[in-house]
Design a protein around this motif. Structure first.
Motif, PDB file in Angstrom:
ATOM      1  N   ASP A  62       2.529  12.794   2.081  1.00  0.00           N
ATOM      2  CA  ASP A  62       1.362  11.956   2.313  1.00  0.00           C
ATOM      3  C   ASP A  62       0.910  12.059   3.764  1.00  0.00           C
ATOM      4  OD1 ASP A  62      -0.229   9.516   1.044  1.00  0.00           O
ATOM      5  OD2 ASP A  62       0.275   8.987   3.114  1.00  0.00           O
ATOM      6  N   GLU A 106      -1.309  10.399   5.559  1.00  0.00           N
ATOM      7  CA  GLU A 106      -1.449   9.163   6.329  1.00  0.00           C
ATOM      8  C   GLU A 106      -0.103   8.675   6.846  1.00  0.00           C
ATOM      9  OE1 GLU A 106      -3.465   6.397   3.851  1.00  0.00           O
ATOM     10  OE2 GLU A 106      -5.420   7.379   4.046  1.00  0.00           O
ATOM     11  N   GLU A 131       0.831  -1.202   0.000  1.00  0.00           N
ATOM     12  CA  GLU A 131       0.000   0.000   0.000  1.00  0.00           C
ATOM     13  C   GLU A 131       0.869   1.257   0.000  1.00  0.00           C
ATOM     14  OE1 GLU A 131      -3.108   2.218   3.057  1.00  0.00           O
ATOM     15  OE2 GLU A 131      -2.965   0.022   3.097  1.00  0.00           O
ATOM     16  N   ILE A 132       1.942   1.231   0.801  1.00  0.00           N
ATOM     17  CA  ILE A 132       2.856   2.375   0.818  1.00  0.00           C
ATOM     18  C   ILE A 132       3.480   2.558  -0.557  1.00  0.00           C
ATOM     19  CG2 ILE A 132       5.020   3.285   1.759  1.00  0.00           C
ATOM     20  CD1 ILE A 132       4.361   1.870   4.376  1.00  0.00           C
ATOM     21  N   TYR A 133       3.947   1.470  -1.142  1.00  0.00           N
ATOM     22  CA  TYR A 133       4.632   1.570  -2.439  1.00  0.00           C
ATOM     23  C   TYR A 133       3.692   2.078  -3.525  1.00  0.00           C
ATOM     24  CZ  TYR A 133       7.510   0.417  -6.461  1.00  0.00           C
ATOM     25  OH  TYR A 133       8.239   0.506  -7.613  1.00  0.00           O
ATOM     26  N   LYS A 134       2.459   1.613  -3.525  1.00  0.00           N
ATOM     27  CA  LYS A 134       1.501   2.039  -4.549  1.00  0.00           C
ATOM     28  C   LYS A 134       1.308   3.550  -4.511  1.00  0.00           C
ATOM     29  CE  LYS A 134      -3.193   1.144  -6.242  1.00  0.00           C
ATOM     30  NZ  LYS A 134      -4.461   0.397  -6.018  1.00  0.00           N
ATOM     31  N   LYS A 135       1.330   4.134  -3.311  1.00  0.00           N
ATOM     32  CA  LYS A 135       1.141   5.581  -3.178  1.00  0.00           C
ATOM     33  C   LYS A 135       2.421   6.363  -3.425  1.00  0.00           C
ATOM     34  CE  LYS A 135      -0.489   5.895   1.027  1.00  0.00           C
ATOM     35  NZ  LYS A 135      -1.062   6.598   2.201  1.00  0.00           N
ATOM     36  N   ILE A 136       3.558   5.811  -2.984  1.00  0.00           N
ATOM     37  CA  ILE A 136       4.802   6.579  -2.947  1.00  0.00           C
ATOM     38  C   ILE A 136       5.768   6.192  -4.068  1.00  0.00           C
ATOM     39  CG2 ILE A 136       6.693   7.357  -1.466  1.00  0.00           C
ATOM     40  CD1 ILE A 136       3.871   8.046  -0.443  1.00  0.00           C
ATOM     41  N   GLU A 141       0.400  10.845  -6.515  1.00  0.00           N
ATOM     42  CA  GLU A 141      -0.831  11.409  -7.082  1.00  0.00           C
ATOM     43  C   GLU A 141      -1.026  12.862  -6.654  1.00  0.00           C
ATOM     44  OE1 GLU A 141      -5.662  10.542  -7.174  1.00  0.00           O
ATOM     45  OE2 GLU A 141      -4.267   8.965  -6.559  1.00  0.00           O
ATOM     46  N   THR A 142      -0.861  13.144  -5.365  1.00  0.00           N
ATOM     47  CA  THR A 142      -1.109  14.502  -4.867  1.00  0.00           C
ATOM     48  C   THR A 142       0.097  15.424  -5.059  1.00  0.00           C
ATOM     49  OG1 THR A 142      -0.318  14.036  -2.619  1.00  0.00           O
ATOM     50  CG2 THR A 142      -2.637  13.541  -3.102  1.00  0.00           C
ATOM     51  N   ASN A 179       3.616  11.698  -2.063  1.00  0.00           N
ATOM     52  CA  ASN A 179       2.564  10.956  -2.741  1.00  0.00           C
ATOM     53  C   ASN A 179       2.607  11.240  -4.246  1.00  0.00           C
ATOM     54  OD1 ASN A 179      -0.245  10.520  -3.853  1.00  0.00           O
ATOM     55  ND2 ASN A 179      -0.563   9.788  -1.770  1.00  0.00           N
TER      56      ASN A 179
END
Length: 485
Positions: free
Chosen positions: A186, A188, A118-123, A181-182, A179
């Motif tokens: 991040d 979270e 989950e971390i990798y998918k975002k970062i 995307e943003t 992140n």
């Protein structure tokens, strides 16, 4: 003519290099050099950050003595390490070095709270135990709470020169907190490690003007008038800018203490395959991403040389290695046992012994073991890059200090079975300086900068030679890597 100074600091040394354009070429001159090292204190590893700042000042004094009255200046260093600054602008604690063992179990500890996938998918950043995410996770929470600002090393040095807080994007991406995307820190993950967004400064792009050097500092030390420009402050980001890659589908290898191997992308790749292969998407200059893998690089031979009492120069070690038959001894370069061993010679020997191989004993055998293993690691990594990105790499550019190791350059060409273009050595300082030149309008863009670099410095191409039974050697190497997983 305009003068530009690159402050380029690595794990073992730093220097100030002045650059300028002359007759359609970029000229470089090193004007000051100083040592850097990790120091141990009470079982922890730290950088002497105040020494680094003072050495920058000393280098600027030298620049003034050489007649430089005005210049621009950019700073690049390694990533991930940080300083904590209180509300009065003072540093709270010593700056931990990434080889400190406090984060040894941090990845496993965080995994219990949140999925690494989950971390990798975002970062999209490679998992390394010393990333800032893990350093902050284990940092004393009372100290963290006192921090008005958390500044990575180059941001801290910019702050000391100007009084201005920034968070430069290429280095900030190494925190494993941005992140994809943003395009921001991040929230979270910040909550997970107990810090707040306002503790980081505003994100700044390479090429933006930061401001002038402190007038008090300038007058106190008789320094040039410096306009500080935010360059790609992560040294690998600057090194990649300095790659004279004019071909399509080229890969780069920034060869120094670490070997950073990858390709330059316009969009990040953060999928299951890149996660499993542990590739990173570090942010680059001008909207690019450095899709790469960190490989334990010349640190291996640096430590072997140190353990042997520095009796042989690096050139002599290369010469001794050239006398040894290839591929007799192999190691998995990225095995954790080689990150910070008490004795690299013994670690290499134990690894070979424990994996049922012949054991290297002489300096030449140890060096040959490392060079062979690095070349095979490069082959494996290039294969992974092609598999994940979906396009073939047809040329490898090597830049940095490793360019001077002709044995390793030729060996790499032979093993990866493609041309290797070696040079320039000074890619990091060049990348730093050309961002300054683009910012001041002397160069139009990165493409023009790379063409000018290609035409300004010695570049050597190594054509691959056939290695007998290479597939067998590579299979044996892959077996070793699999054993270490």
């Amino acid at each position: 003519m305009k003068k530009h100074i690159a402050v380029d600091i690595g794990a073992s040394s730093g220097r100030l290099v002045v650059g300028w354009k002359q007759e359609g070429k970029i000229q470089l001159e090193e004007i000051y050099r100083f040592e850097n090292e990790i120091r141990s204190e009470n079982g922890s590893c730290f950088w002497n950050i105040e020494k680094l700042f003072n050495e920058i000042v000393n280098g600027l004094k030298k620049a003034r003595e050489k007649g430089i009255e005005e210049c621009t200046l950019g700073i690049d260093t390694w990533g991930v390490d940080y300083a904590l600054i209180d509300a009065k602008g003072n540093r709270i604690q010593e700056v931990y070095a990434y080889r400190d063992e406090r984060t040894k179990t941090a990845i496993q500890d965080i995994r219990k709270k949140v999925s690494l996938e989950e971390i990798y998918k975002k970062i999209g950043i490679q998992f390394l135990s010393f990333n800032t995410l893990f350093q902050l996770y284990v940092h004393d929470k009372e100290e963290l709470a006192k921090a008005y600002k958390i500044l990575l090393v180059p941001d801290y040095l910019y702050y000391r020169l100007t009084g201005i807080f920034i968070s430069e994007k290429t280095n900030a991406s190494t925190t494993q907190l941005l992140n994809l995307e943003t395009k921001e820190y991040d929230e979270e993950l910040l909550k997970l490690i107990g810090v707040k967004r306002e503790q980081f400064a505003t994100l700044v792009e390479p090429g933006e003007v930061i401001g002038s050097i402190s007038e008090l500092l300038r007058k106190q030390h008789n320094l040039p008038r410096c306009e500080l420009i935010c360059v790609a402050s992560h040294d690998t980001a600057s090194a990649v800018i300095g790659v004279p890659g004019v071909e399509e589908c080229f890969a780069y290898l920034c060869s120094g203490t670490w070997s950073l191997m990858g390709v330059e992308n316009m969009i990040p790749i953060a999928n299951q395959e890149s996660f499993c292969k542990n590739f990173t998407n570090e942010w680059g200059a001008y909207g690019t991403y450095r899709f790469l893998k960190n490989i334990m690089g010349l640190w291996l031979i640096q430590e072997v040389r140190r353990n042997l009492g520095n009796k042989l120069s690096f050139a002599e070690l290369v010469s001794e290695a050239s006398k040894i038959s290839p591929f007799k001894f192999l190691i998995h370069c990225n095995d954790d046992c080689f990150l910070k061993p008490e004795n690299m010679v013994l670690e290499v020997q134990n690894y070979c012994r424990n994996t049922g191989q012949l054991v290297p004993t002489t300096a030449g055998e140890l060096a040959r073991c490392i060079f062979d293993s690095l070349a095979l690691t490069y082959r494996k990594t290039l294969g992974e890059i092609s598999s994940i990105t979906g396009y073939p790499v047809n040329c490898l550019h090597i830049v940095g200090g490793g360019v001077q190791n002709e044995l390793l350059c030729q060996l790499t060409a032979d093993v990866v079975e493609m041309p290797v273009v070696a040079g320039p050595v000074e890619s990091t300082a060049l990348g730093n300086i050309v961002v300054q030149m683009i910012s001041t309008g002397e160069l139009r863009n990165l493409k023009e900068a790379r063409n000018m670099i290609m035409n300004s410095f010695p570049i050597k191409t190594y054509q691959p030679a056939v290695i007998t039974k290479l597939d067998e050697v590579y299979h044996r190497f892959n077996q070793l890597v699999s054993m270490g997983k």
